[in-house]
Design a protein around this motif. Structure first.
Motif, PDB file in Angstrom:
ATOM      1  N   THR A  97       0.840  -1.194   0.000  1.00 54.49           N
ATOM      2  CA  THR A  97       0.000   0.000   0.000  1.00 54.49           C
ATOM      3  C   THR A  97       0.878   1.248   0.000  1.00 54.49           C
ATOM      4  N   PRO A  98       0.330   2.371  -0.470  1.00 52.68           N
ATOM      5  CA  PRO A  98       1.076   3.630  -0.401  1.00 52.68           C
ATOM      6  C   PRO A  98       1.409   4.011   1.046  1.00 52.68           C
ATOM      7  N   GLN A  99       0.605   3.525   2.005  1.00 48.49           N
ATOM      8  CA  GLN A  99       0.821   3.838   3.420  1.00 48.49           C
ATOM      9  C   GLN A  99       1.962   3.027   4.039  1.00 48.49           C
ATOM     10  N   GLY A 100       2.460   2.016   3.324  1.00 44.70           N
ATOM     11  CA  GLY A 100       3.636   1.315   3.809  1.00 44.70           C
ATOM     12  C   GLY A 100       3.434  -0.061   4.407  1.00 44.70           C
ATOM     13  N   ARG A 101       2.377  -0.734   3.998  1.00 43.17           N
ATOM     14  CA  ARG A 101       2.169  -2.115   4.466  1.00 43.17           C
ATOM     15  C   ARG A 101       2.130  -3.043   3.256  1.00 43.17           C
ATOM     16  N   PHE A 102       2.508  -4.296   3.493  1.00 44.16           N
ATOM     17  CA  PHE A 102       2.387  -5.288   2.430  1.00 44.16           C
ATOM     18  C   PHE A 102       0.983  -5.864   2.435  1.00 44.16           C
ATOM     19  N   ARG A 103       0.368  -5.906   1.262  1.00 43.30           N
ATOM     20  CA  ARG A 103      -0.927  -6.561   1.104  1.00 43.30           C
ATOM     21  C   ARG A 103      -0.717  -8.054   0.869  1.00 43.30           C
ATOM     22  N   PRO A 107       6.429 -16.541  -1.006  1.00 45.49           N
ATOM     23  CA  PRO A 107       7.459 -17.140  -0.155  1.00 45.49           C
ATOM     24  C   PRO A 107       8.882 -16.669  -0.471  1.00 45.49           C
ATOM     25  N   SER A 108       9.193 -16.450  -1.757  1.00 48.22           N
ATOM     26  CA  SER A 108      10.540 -15.982  -2.108  1.00 48.22           C
ATOM     27  C   SER A 108      10.818 -14.606  -1.525  1.00 48.22           C
ATOM     28  N   MET A 109       9.822 -13.751  -1.550  1.00 44.75           N
ATOM     29  CA  MET A 109       9.981 -12.407  -0.974  1.00 44.75           C
ATOM     30  C   MET A 109      10.286 -12.518   0.526  1.00 44.75           C
ATOM     31  N   ALA A 110       9.533 -13.353   1.211  1.00 40.91           N
ATOM     32  CA  ALA A 110       9.763 -13.537   2.644  1.00 40.91           C
ATOM     33  C   ALA A 110      11.178 -14.067   2.903  1.00 40.91           C
ATOM     34  N   ARG A 111      11.635 -15.027   2.094  1.00 43.23           N
ATOM     35  CA  ARG A 111      12.982 -15.593   2.274  1.00 43.23           C
ATOM     36  C   ARG A 111      14.069 -14.537   2.049  1.00 43.23           C
ATOM     37  N   MET A 122       4.312 -10.101   6.439  1.00 41.73           N
ATOM     38  CA  MET A 122       3.211  -9.131   6.328  1.00 41.73           C
ATOM     39  C   MET A 122       2.783  -8.617   7.698  1.00 41.73           C
ATOM     40  N   ALA A 123       2.809  -9.477   8.697  1.00 37.75           N
ATOM     41  CA  ALA A 123       2.413  -9.064  10.049  1.00 37.75           C
ATOM     42  C   ALA A 123       3.472  -8.184  10.702  1.00 37.75           C
ATOM     43  N   SER A 124       4.743  -8.420  10.377  1.00 33.51           N
ATOM     44  CA  SER A 124       5.846  -7.708  11.032  1.00 33.51           C
ATOM     45  C   SER A 124       6.093  -6.318  10.460  1.00 33.51           C
ATOM     46  N   ILE A 125       5.877  -6.149   9.175  1.00 34.23           N
ATOM     47  CA  ILE A 125       6.200  -4.870   8.524  1.00 34.23           C
ATOM     48  C   ILE A 125       4.975  -3.970   8.531  1.00 34.23           C
ATOM     49  N   THR A 126       5.065  -2.897   9.304  1.00 34.21           N
ATOM     50  CA  THR A 126       3.964  -1.930   9.382  1.00 34.21           C
ATOM     51  C   THR A 126       4.343  -0.590   8.751  1.00 34.21           C
ATOM     52  N   ASP A 127       5.646  -0.414   8.447  1.00 33.81           N
ATOM     53  CA  ASP A 127       6.123   0.824   7.827  1.00 33.81           C
ATOM     54  C   ASP A 127       7.287   0.465   6.910  1.00 33.81           C
TER      55      ASP A 127
END
Length: 198
Positions: A97-103, A107-111, A122-127
């Motif tokens: 999102t433009p506000q800075g969260r992952f929608r 799995p590759s991105m997480a790794r 997704m739960a950990s990154i809020t900004d």
């Protein structure tokens, strides 16, 4: 000999037929989907409505829904294939999102960022600007380019992993807007280029 099946492909017992239910229960039974398995395994699908006739019989109406069922099946297969491509892609795939969260992240991105699962990331990154970018101004530049051009190609930056170690990434992304031109989210592909930078 024909076989009658339910929507899930399992055999349909006779007491589930719309006609039998309408007769036994003496009531209108609507929208019962039945597959008729014909020779060589081909299936014709019908939607059946049955109602008591008042003289001990049953009035049955049906509509051929074979084409609709085929289209639904093809769509399910396409969606499963689409999901499999992104779930198993060797590069990071994301929506943010433009506000800075992952929608959404694959799995590759997480790794790449050192998380055990997409859900954890997704739960950990809020900004994103503060938690992912080593230089928050890079996030602003990334967003500005997306606003001005609608897409960004090969955007290179330093990013933090979960353990605060640094990974160099290259991102290609685009902005997704609604019918009125309002920005909904960014989506893109991200690769780890740390080795080539070193």
């Amino acid at each position: 000999e024909w076989q009658i099946i339910r929507s899930d492909g399992s055999p349909m017992p006779a007491d589930e037929y719309a006609s039998v239910r309408a007769w036994k229960e003496n009531r209108l039974v609507e929208n019962v989907e039945m597959g008729i398995v014909k020779e060589k395994g081909t299936v014709a699908w019908i939607n059946v409505t049955a109602a008591p006739s008042g003289d001990g019989g049953v009035v049955i109406t049906y509509h051929d829904i074979t084409e609709r069922k085929r289209a639904e099946g093809a769509q399910r297969i396409a969606e499963a294939d689409y999901r499999a491509i992104f779930e198993n892609a060797p590069v990071g795939v994301f929506q943010s999102t433009p506000q800075g969260r992952f929608r959404w992240v694959n799995p590759s991105m997480a790794r790449i960022f050192g998380y055990a699962s997409p859900e954890e990331m997704m739960a950990s990154i809020t900004d994103i600007g503060r938690q992912i970018y080593v230089n928050p101004s890079d996030r602003q530049e990334f967003q500005r380019a997306l606003v001005e051009q609608g897409q960004v190609s090969e955007f290179i930056g330093e990013n933090y992993r979960k353990d605060k170690s640094i990974v160099w990434t290259q991102t290609t992304a685009r902005s997704e807007k609604d019918a009125h031109g309002n920005l909904l989210y960014y989506e893109g592909f991200l690769t780890n280029i740390t080795q080539s930078k070193q």
